[in-house]
Design a protein around this motif. Sequence first.
Motif, short mmCIF file in Angstrom:
data_model
loop_
_atom_site.label_atom_id
_atom_site.label_comp_id
_atom_site.label_asym_id
_atom_site.label_seq_id
_atom_site.Cartn_x
_atom_site.Cartn_y
_atom_site.Cartn_z
N PHE A 23 1.06 -0.96 -0.03
CA PHE A 23 -0.01 -0.07 -0.07
C PHE A 23 0.92 1.12 -0.09
O PHE A 23 0.46 2.22 -0.54
CB PHE A 23 -0.92 -0.04 1.16
N ALA A 24 1.95 1.38 0.84
CA ALA A 24 2.87 2.35 1.04
C ALA A 24 3.56 2.53 -0.91
O ALA A 24 3.76 3.73 -1.13
CB ALA A 24 4.02 2.27 1.66
N ILE A 25 3.72 1.37 -1.18
CA ILE A 25 4.40 1.66 -2.75
C ILE A 25 3.25 2.37 -3.57
O ILE A 25 3.42 3.21 -4.49
CB ILE A 25 4.77 0.27 -3.32
N TRP A 26 2.17 1.63 -3.51
CA TRP A 26 1.06 2.26 -4.23
C TRP A 26 0.59 3.87 -4.00
O TRP A 26 0.62 4.64 -4.72
CB TRP A 26 -0.38 1.32 -4.02
N LEU A 27 0.75 4.14 -2.80
CA LEU A 27 0.33 5.34 -2.43
C LEU A 27 1.43 6.47 -2.83
O LEU A 27 1.20 7.64 -3.19
CB LEU A 27 0.45 5.50 -0.55
N SER A 28 2.72 5.85 -2.73
CA SER A 28 3.88 6.82 -3.22
C SER A 28 3.70 7.16 -4.70
O SER A 28 4.44 7.94 -5.33
CB SER A 28 5.10 6.25 -2.90
N MET A 29 3.12 6.45 -5.44
CA MET A 29 2.91 6.75 -6.93
C MET A 29 1.61 7.68 -7.35
O MET A 29 1.28 7.58 -8.44
CB MET A 29 2.91 5.35 -7.68
N LEU A 30 0.99 7.95 -6.29
CA LEU A 30 -0.23 9.10 -6.64
C LEU A 30 0.19 10.73 -6.28
O LEU A 30 1.11 10.81 -5.75
CB LEU A 30 -1.30 8.62 -5.54
N ASP A 31 -0.78 11.22 -6.62
CA ASP A 31 -0.55 12.90 -6.60
C ASP A 31 -0.80 13.16 -5.12
O ASP A 31 -1.54 12.21 -4.40
CB ASP A 31 -0.98 13.72 -7.73
N ARG A 32 -0.58 14.43 -4.72
CA ARG A 32 -1.16 14.98 -3.46
C ARG A 32 -2.40 14.68 -3.14
O ARG A 32 -2.71 14.28 -1.82
CB ARG A 32 -0.84 16.39 -3.44
N THR A 33 -3.30 14.58 -3.87
CA THR A 33 -4.82 14.44 -3.75
C THR A 33 -5.21 12.86 -3.78
O THR A 33 -6.47 12.61 -3.33
CB THR A 33 -5.69 14.86 -4.69
N PHE A 46 9.18 10.43 -6.60
CA PHE A 46 10.59 9.99 -6.41
C PHE A 46 11.50 10.83 -7.33
O PHE A 46 12.70 11.38 -6.76
CB PHE A 46 11.15 8.77 -6.81
N ALA A 47 11.20 11.25 -8.46
CA ALA A 47 11.97 12.24 -9.34
C ALA A 47 12.22 13.59 -8.62
O ALA A 47 13.26 14.17 -8.69
CB ALA A 47 11.29 12.18 -10.71
N LEU A 48 11.02 13.95 -8.00
CA LEU A 48 10.97 15.43 -7.36
C LEU A 48 12.21 15.30 -6.10
O LEU A 48 12.96 15.98 -5.80
CB LEU A 48 9.79 15.74 -6.74
N LEU A 49 12.06 14.21 -5.59
CA LEU A 49 13.05 13.98 -4.33
C LEU A 49 14.41 13.89 -4.65
O LEU A 49 15.39 14.63 -4.06
CB LEU A 49 12.62 12.71 -3.41
N LEU A 50 14.70 13.16 -5.70
CA LEU A 50 16.07 13.41 -6.29
C LEU A 50 16.75 14.62 -6.76
O LEU A 50 17.91 14.67 -6.50
CB LEU A 50 16.27 12.04 -7.26
N ASP A 51 15.66 15.44 -7.03
CA ASP A 51 16.20 16.70 -7.73
C ASP A 51 16.20 17.88 -6.65
O ASP A 51 16.67 18.99 -7.04
CB ASP A 51 15.20 17.34 -8.91
N ILE A 92 9.13 9.32 0.81
CA ILE A 92 10.39 9.42 1.51
C ILE A 92 10.79 8.59 2.37
O ILE A 92 11.86 8.18 2.50
CB ILE A 92 10.28 10.80 2.46
N SER A 93 9.83 7.79 3.05
CA SER A 93 9.98 6.64 4.05
C SER A 93 10.51 5.32 3.17
O SER A 93 11.40 4.74 3.42
CB SER A 93 8.67 6.22 4.51
N LEU A 94 10.13 5.01 1.75
CA LEU A 94 10.51 4.10 0.97
C LEU A 94 12.09 4.29 0.52
O LEU A 94 12.74 3.50 0.22
CB LEU A 94 9.73 3.79 -0.09
N PHE A 95 12.40 5.60 0.51
CA PHE A 95 13.77 5.92 0.13
C PHE A 95 14.83 5.06 0.91
O PHE A 95 15.96 4.82 0.61
CB PHE A 95 14.14 7.33 0.19
N MET A 96 14.31 4.82 2.18
CA MET A 96 15.38 4.07 3.29
C MET A 96 15.41 2.42 2.84
O MET A 96 16.41 2.02 3.27
CB MET A 96 14.89 4.45 4.70
N VAL A 97 14.67 2.20 2.18
CA VAL A 97 14.40 0.71 2.11
C VAL A 97 15.76 0.09 0.94
O VAL A 97 16.43 -1.02 1.43
CB VAL A 97 13.33 0.11 0.97
N PRO A 98 16.21 0.49 -0.09
CA PRO A 98 17.19 0.26 -0.74
C PRO A 98 18.76 0.58 -0.13
O PRO A 98 19.48 -0.44 -0.07
CB PRO A 98 17.06 1.13 -2.28
#
Length: 310
Positions: free
Chosen positions: A53-63, A73-78, A284-290
């Motif tokens: 569910f966290a993976i799916w949620l991270s691929m949605l927009d703010r709404t 993830f692209a916004l975070l990396l930039d 942001i939380s999923l960035f810790m996984v790798p």
Amino acid sequence: MPVEGQARQQQGPVPARRRGLHALLQRRSAIAFLMTVPLLVVMVGLVAYPTGFAIWLSMLDRTTTRFVGLANFALLLDSSRFWGIVWQTCLFAFAAVALKAFLGFVAAHFVHNLPARGQRKWRGMLLVPWVIPAAMSVLAWRLLFEPSFGALNWILEQVGLPRILWLGETGWARLSVILVTVWFGAPFFMVMYLASLKSVPAELYEAASIDGATWWQRIRYVTLPMMRNIIAITMIFSLIGSFAGFTIVNVLTNGGPLGATQVLGTSAFLVGIIGGNLPMGAAISLFMVPVLAAAAILVLRGVVRRGSDS
């Protein structure tokens, strides 16, 4: 011939017994697996579903109504601010784990060399920081760091040193977070290392002493090789906890001053819960996984190699 017949009669039932025992073992393993199925279902429900569910949620927009793929993830990396938070998290995690491992090793040797009656007393006292709930102990540390009437600044004044803004300056705030993290986690290392020291055969130390080894040589060539697996496992376990740490930073500094102590855990909470952007907080939380997966693979591969070599 009669002798051979008797031998065959004696050997005949053995394969049948083996087949029966093998079938029984297979049946028991099947029963054991069936008994673990409820636990496996609970684990999958508590781990796999929230992760998916966290993976799916991270691929949605703010709404949370439109699928945007890896855009979050692209916004975070930039973002340079995000990379600063990643750097601070790595600094806190690696520095704290290294200090906890060193202090735990020293404390374990200190307790191990005490008489049996004294070991219980010292072991109980040194475990107090780990037993106290983190939120309560961090509140006590926050009072110690208070700039006006805190105990630490009072001690500095007594020896003629100026007061320090422990939680108000960037460098001192980072040092304070690391100090509290080490104070809270070092007892865990001490307990693990002490249990490992108990399993080291005393004959190895006696043989090293007979060969003229110094105390450092005994630690380097006897103690560390015998404890290397438990050292690696405790360090990766503590590293995972430090990366995912939230309570100490949130209660002690709340990410301040000016985000100087912000870590991935507190940043995900600030963005996702306080800011209302749940997809970005999940990213942001999923960035810790790798990062943690790579560290765990490296450490555990070393443990497997050492086990196979021995």
